[in-house]
Write an enzyme that holds these catalytic residues in place. Sequence first.
Site, PDB file in Angstrom:
ATOM      1  N   GLY A  22     -15.591 -54.168  64.477  1.00 40.25           N
ATOM      2  CA  GLY A  22     -15.798 -52.819  63.940  1.00 40.25           C
ATOM      3  C   GLY A  22     -16.776 -52.822  62.787  1.00 40.25           C
ATOM      4  N   GLY A  26     -18.478 -47.568  58.716  1.00 39.75           N
ATOM      5  CA  GLY A  26     -17.400 -47.487  57.728  1.00 39.75           C
ATOM      6  C   GLY A  26     -17.241 -48.726  56.851  1.00 39.75           C
ATOM      7  CG  LEU A  27     -13.566 -49.014  54.889  1.00 43.00           C
ATOM      8  CD1 LEU A  27     -12.056 -49.164  54.705  1.00 43.00           C
ATOM      9  CD2 LEU A  27     -14.230 -48.689  53.551  1.00 43.00           C
ATOM     10  NE  ARG A  47     -14.670 -48.365  70.999  1.00 41.17           N
ATOM     11  CZ  ARG A  47     -13.998 -47.257  70.734  1.00 41.17           C
ATOM     12  NH1 ARG A  47     -13.132 -46.806  71.628  1.00 41.17           N
ATOM     13  NH2 ARG A  47     -14.182 -46.608  69.617  1.00 41.17           N
ATOM     14  CG  ASP A  73     -12.633 -52.239  74.332  1.00 40.18           C
ATOM     15  OD1 ASP A  73     -11.680 -52.547  73.592  1.00 40.18           O
ATOM     16  OD2 ASP A  73     -12.700 -51.148  74.923  1.00 40.18           O
ATOM     17  NE  ARG A  75      -9.674 -50.340  73.916  1.00 37.64           N
ATOM     18  CZ  ARG A  75      -9.995 -49.059  74.042  1.00 37.64           C
ATOM     19  NH1 ARG A  75      -9.046 -48.142  74.015  1.00 37.64           N
ATOM     20  NH2 ARG A  75     -11.239 -48.683  74.176  1.00 37.64           N
ATOM     21  CE1 TYR A 156      -0.637 -46.592  59.175  1.00 37.41           C
ATOM     22  CE2 TYR A 156      -1.393 -44.875  57.670  1.00 37.41           C
ATOM     23  CZ  TYR A 156      -1.556 -45.622  58.839  1.00 37.41           C
ATOM     24  OH  TYR A 156      -2.623 -45.376  59.656  1.00 37.41           O
ATOM     25  CE  LYS A 171      -4.691 -50.537  60.581  1.00 39.05           C
ATOM     26  NZ  LYS A 171      -5.918 -51.341  60.529  1.00 39.05           N
TER      27      LYS A 171
HETATM   28  C1  HXC Z   1      -3.422 -36.606  70.948  1.00 26.94           C
HETATM   29  C2  HXC Z   1      -5.106 -37.978  71.762  1.00 26.94           C
HETATM   30  C3  HXC Z   1      -5.944 -37.631  70.673  1.00 26.94           C
HETATM   31  C4  HXC Z   1      -5.427 -36.684  69.705  1.00 26.94           C
HETATM   32  C5  HXC Z   1      -7.006 -39.025  71.931  1.00 26.94           C
HETATM   33  N1  HXC Z   1      -5.813 -38.849  72.504  1.00 26.94           N
HETATM   34  N2  HXC Z   1      -7.107 -38.304  70.804  1.00 26.94           N
HETATM   35  N3  HXC Z   1      -3.856 -37.505  71.886  1.00 26.94           N
HETATM   36  N4  HXC Z   1      -4.170 -36.216  69.873  1.00 26.94           N
HETATM   37  N5  HXC Z   1      -6.152 -36.311  68.646  1.00 26.94           N
HETATM   38  C6  HXC Z   1      -5.330 -39.442  73.740  1.00 26.94           C
HETATM   39  C7  HXC Z   1      -6.193 -39.109  74.939  1.00 26.94           C
HETATM   40  O1  HXC Z   1      -5.865 -37.827  75.469  1.00 26.94           O
HETATM   41  C8  HXC Z   1      -5.841 -40.253  75.883  1.00 26.94           C
HETATM   42  O2  HXC Z   1      -4.585 -40.083  76.480  1.00 26.94           O
HETATM   43  C9  HXC Z   1      -5.684 -41.432  74.941  1.00 26.94           C
HETATM   44  O3  HXC Z   1      -5.396 -40.874  73.641  1.00 26.94           O
HETATM   45  C10 HXC Z   1      -6.925 -42.278  74.858  1.00 26.94           C
HETATM   46  O4  HXC Z   1      -8.001 -41.451  74.478  1.00 26.94           O
HETATM   47  P1  HXC Z   1      -9.514 -41.822  74.843  1.00 26.94           P
HETATM   48  O5  HXC Z   1     -10.390 -40.820  74.183  1.00 26.94           O
HETATM   49  O6  HXC Z   1      -9.658 -42.011  76.315  1.00 26.94           O
HETATM   50  O7  HXC Z   1      -9.615 -43.284  74.182  1.00 26.94           O
HETATM   51  P2  HXC Z   1     -10.844 -44.098  73.664  1.00 26.94           P
HETATM   52  O8  HXC Z   1     -12.141 -43.571  74.238  1.00 26.94           O
HETATM   53  O9  HXC Z   1     -10.491 -45.506  73.892  1.00 26.94           O
HETATM   54  O10 HXC Z   1     -10.898 -43.765  72.099  1.00 26.94           O
HETATM   55  C11 HXC Z   1      -9.933 -44.268  71.204  1.00 26.94           C
HETATM   56  C12 HXC Z   1      -9.561 -43.288  70.076  1.00 26.94           C
HETATM   57  C13 HXC Z   1     -10.828 -42.745  69.376  1.00 26.94           C
HETATM   58  C14 HXC Z   1      -8.625 -44.032  69.134  1.00 26.94           C
HETATM   59  C15 HXC Z   1      -8.803 -42.111  70.705  1.00 26.94           C
HETATM   60  O11 HXC Z   1     -10.449 -41.884  68.321  1.00 26.94           O
HETATM   61  C16 HXC Z   1     -11.666 -43.853  68.807  1.00 26.94           C
HETATM   62  O12 HXC Z   1     -12.573 -44.357  69.498  1.00 26.94           O
HETATM   63  N6  HXC Z   1     -11.406 -44.318  67.562  1.00 26.94           N
HETATM   64  C17 HXC Z   1     -12.108 -45.444  66.934  1.00 26.94           C
HETATM   65  C18 HXC Z   1     -12.378 -45.238  65.479  1.00 26.94           C
HETATM   66  C19 HXC Z   1     -11.213 -44.794  64.635  1.00 26.94           C
HETATM   67  O13 HXC Z   1     -10.209 -44.300  65.156  1.00 26.94           O
HETATM   68  N7  HXC Z   1     -11.369 -44.891  63.313  1.00 26.94           N
HETATM   69  C20 HXC Z   1     -10.390 -44.478  62.367  1.00 26.94           C
HETATM   70  C21 HXC Z   1      -9.674 -45.646  61.841  1.00 26.94           C
HETATM   71  S1  HXC Z   1      -8.887 -45.028  60.412  1.00 26.94           S
HETATM   72  P3  HXC Z   1      -4.411 -39.515  78.009  1.00 26.94           P
HETATM   73  O14 HXC Z   1      -2.941 -39.586  78.251  1.00 26.94           O
HETATM   74  O15 HXC Z   1      -4.952 -38.120  77.982  1.00 26.94           O
HETATM   75  O16 HXC Z   1      -5.203 -40.444  78.894  1.00 26.94           O
HETATM   76  C22 HXC Z   1      -7.553 -45.891  60.032  1.00 26.94           C
HETATM   77  C23 HXC Z   1      -7.118 -45.549  58.610  1.00 26.94           C
HETATM   78  C24 HXC Z   1      -5.711 -45.811  58.276  1.00 26.94           C
HETATM   79  O17 HXC Z   1      -7.040 -46.670  60.772  1.00 26.94           O
HETATM   80  C25 HXC Z   1      -5.279 -45.354  56.902  1.00 26.94           C
HETATM   81  C26 HXC Z   1      -6.007 -44.249  56.226  1.00 26.94           C
HETATM   82  C27 HXC Z   1      -5.586 -43.927  54.823  1.00 26.94           C
HETATM   83  P1  NAP Z   2     -14.282 -46.619  61.291  1.00 29.16           P
HETATM   84  O1  NAP Z   2     -15.629 -46.521  60.691  1.00 29.16           O
HETATM   85  O2  NAP Z   2     -13.916 -45.672  62.375  1.00 29.16           O
HETATM   86  O3  NAP Z   2     -14.106 -48.102  61.805  1.00 29.16           O
HETATM   87  C1  NAP Z   2     -13.413 -48.479  62.946  1.00 29.16           C
HETATM   88  C2  NAP Z   2     -14.312 -49.405  63.741  1.00 29.16           C
HETATM   89  O4  NAP Z   2     -13.563 -49.966  64.821  1.00 29.16           O
HETATM   90  C3  NAP Z   2     -15.521 -48.707  64.343  1.00 29.16           C
HETATM   91  O5  NAP Z   2     -16.691 -49.400  63.949  1.00 29.16           O
HETATM   92  C4  NAP Z   2     -15.313 -48.818  65.853  1.00 29.16           C
HETATM   93  O6  NAP Z   2     -16.567 -49.042  66.513  1.00 29.16           O
HETATM   94  C5  NAP Z   2     -14.404 -50.026  65.946  1.00 29.16           C
HETATM   95  N1  NAP Z   2     -13.574 -49.994  67.150  1.00 29.16           N
HETATM   96  C6  NAP Z   2     -12.732 -49.005  67.541  1.00 29.16           C
HETATM   97  N2  NAP Z   2     -12.171 -49.307  68.719  1.00 29.16           N
HETATM   98  C7  NAP Z   2     -12.657 -50.529  69.065  1.00 29.16           C
HETATM   99  C8  NAP Z   2     -12.448 -51.386  70.174  1.00 29.16           C
HETATM  100  N3  NAP Z   2     -11.624 -51.051  71.165  1.00 29.16           N
HETATM  101  N4  NAP Z   2     -13.110 -52.574  70.209  1.00 29.16           N
HETATM  102  C9  NAP Z   2     -13.952 -52.916  69.224  1.00 29.16           C
HETATM  103  N5  NAP Z   2     -14.179 -52.153  68.145  1.00 29.16           N
HETATM  104  C10 NAP Z   2     -13.548 -50.974  68.069  1.00 29.16           C
HETATM  105  O7  NAP Z   2     -13.132 -46.493  60.176  1.00 29.16           O
HETATM  106  P2  NAP Z   2     -12.891 -47.233  58.767  1.00 29.16           P
HETATM  107  O8  NAP Z   2     -12.286 -46.240  57.878  1.00 29.16           O
HETATM  108  O9  NAP Z   2     -14.102 -47.958  58.345  1.00 29.16           O
HETATM  109  O10 NAP Z   2     -11.747 -48.276  59.149  1.00 29.16           O
HETATM  110  C11 NAP Z   2     -11.945 -49.683  59.030  1.00 29.16           C
HETATM  111  C12 NAP Z   2     -10.615 -50.385  58.846  1.00 29.16           C
HETATM  112  O11 NAP Z   2     -10.023 -50.003  57.612  1.00 29.16           O
HETATM  113  C13 NAP Z   2      -9.578 -50.084  59.916  1.00 29.16           C
HETATM  114  O12 NAP Z   2      -8.821 -51.256  60.197  1.00 29.16           O
HETATM  115  C14 NAP Z   2      -8.687 -49.069  59.250  1.00 29.16           C
HETATM  116  O13 NAP Z   2      -7.402 -49.036  59.791  1.00 29.16           O
HETATM  117  C15 NAP Z   2      -8.705 -49.598  57.842  1.00 29.16           C
HETATM  118  N6  NAP Z   2      -8.306 -48.652  56.800  1.00 29.16           N
HETATM  119  C16 NAP Z   2      -9.164 -47.664  56.436  1.00 29.16           C
HETATM  120  C17 NAP Z   2      -8.793 -46.809  55.414  1.00 29.16           C
HETATM  121  C18 NAP Z   2      -9.708 -45.740  54.923  1.00 29.16           C
HETATM  122  O14 NAP Z   2      -9.318 -44.990  54.028  1.00 29.16           O
HETATM  123  N7  NAP Z   2     -10.907 -45.603  55.445  1.00 29.16           N
HETATM  124  C19 NAP Z   2      -7.553 -46.957  54.798  1.00 29.16           C
HETATM  125  C20 NAP Z   2      -6.702 -47.979  55.211  1.00 29.16           C
HETATM  126  C21 NAP Z   2      -7.108 -48.828  56.213  1.00 29.16           C
HETATM  127  P3  NAP Z   2     -16.900 -48.501  67.999  1.00 29.16           P
HETATM  128  O15 NAP Z   2     -16.501 -47.073  68.042  1.00 29.16           O
HETATM  129  O16 NAP Z   2     -18.364 -48.763  68.139  1.00 29.16           O
HETATM  130  O17 NAP Z   2     -16.115 -49.368  68.947  1.00 29.16           O
END
Ligand code: HXC
Ligand code: NAP
Length: 293
Positions: A22, A26-27, A47, A73, A75, A156, A171
């Site tokens: 990743g 972001g981070l 990805r 990916d 996964r 959390y 987590k």
């Molecule tokens: C309900 C949802 C949804 C939503 C997706 N789904 N978004 N369900 N509410 N908002 C469902 C879809 O309908 C689908 O289920 C399943 O989840 C998979 O969705 P896809 O879009 O097909 O998955 P994918 O393309 O693999 O994308 C994964 C993702 C997407 C997690 C949904 O958001 C993503 O790519 N995220 C990567 C980056 C990310 O999330 N960054 C934030 C990290 S922040 P069905 O049943 O319909 O097939 C973090 C911070 C923590 O961790 C702490 C902060 C303080």
């Molecule tokens: P972010 O920019 O969305 O980073 C998430 C990264 O994960 C993206 O670069 C994404 O790239 C990659 N990723 C998602 N699904 C993947 C997959 N299946 N395979 C490979 N890569 C994948 O968000 P962020 O805030 O920087 O988060 C970074 C980390 O910090 C995460 O572990 C998050 O839980 C943690 N964190 C963040 C915060 C905050 O306040 N921001 C707080 C606590 C913890 P692609 O979409 O290109 O795959």
Amino acid sequence: MNYTQKMLRDDALRGKNIVVTGGGSGLGKTMTKYFLELGAQVAITSRNLKKLETTVEELEKETGGECFAIQCDVRNYDEVEKMRDEAISKMGSVDVLLNNAAGNFISPTERLSSNAFDTIIDIVLKGTKNCTLAFGKHWIDQKENNKTVLNIVTTYAWTGSAYVVPSATAKAGVLAMTRSLAVEWAKYGIRFNAIAPGPFPTKGAWDRLLPGDLKDKFDLAKKVPLQRVGEHQELANLAAYLVSDFSTYVNGEVITIDGGEWLKGAGQFNLLEAIPEELWDQLEQMIKAKKNA
Ligand code: HXC
Ligand code: NAP
């Protein structure tokens, strides 16, 4: 000197080869940039290859370092093994694995499909497991040591949190893996640590956790005793220390960097902060008056 500045000496990571999952946004991107500035070679992986390549170009220009983009990916174990082999062939070896990739979004749990829950568990927990196993097995087989794995969790992981239940569940698993392997694989010269960040604004997290005007309605800085969100460089400083040889006696630790946020929510009487100063005189009198009642 202040917290927005770079902490470690030049060349602190010279000779280190690092994989950041990743790392294109972001981070992960911020930490990669600082690692490059400190002399490391870094392979970033996710990805979206186009995004990774753009990041590589930008960071190489800004830092003069060497950075590589590898699509993977996390996964899929087969893809992770390929990514590991490509990282080794590009950099010669890998010393550090930074498990930073994550997926997350807010939702009432009863609205989630089974696949939605799995998606988060698969990226966060299974993805971290896949990378850890692929790199760990290689290091152990090759009898390479002085390796380190750094996992990004959240606070959390131990408090739990409503509305992000798959992420909290995953987590927590990553944290348990960190502590377990810190003991089990120490004999192979592999250290494990984790960072639990509080709120550090990124587009990836904010778009999914605070969509629309939630950003304005829930000002996360107000939840933090220090009354501010984190600066990316603060996190990068901590990460650089934890992957460097300056921290070789730190093993199995989770370091929270959240301005006191989670403790503010946890302390039973922390809400008394809302009591105005002048009321404390009255309250003191009332309490003392009860003494002999
Ligand atoms: C309900 C949802 C949804 C939503 C997706 N789904 N978004 N369900 N509410 N908002 C469902 C879809 O309908 C689908 O289920 C399943 O989840 C998979 O969705 P896809 O879009 O097909 O998955 P994918 O393309 O693999 O994308 C994964 C993702 C997407 C997690 C949904 O958001 C993503 O790519 N995220 C990567 C980056 C990310 O999330 N960054 C934030 C990290 S922040 P069905 O049943 O319909 O097939 C973090 C911070 C923590 O961790 C702490 C902060 C303080
Ligand atoms: P972010 O920019 O969305 O980073 C998430 C990264 O994960 C993206 O670069 C994404 O790239 C990659 N990723 C998602 N699904 C993947 C997959 N299946 N395979 C490979 N890569 C994948 O968000 P962020 O805030 O920087 O988060 C970074 C980390 O910090 C995460 O572990 C998050 O839980 C943690 N964190 C963040 C915060 C905050 O306040 N921001 C707080 C606590 C913890 P692609 O979409 O290109 O795959």
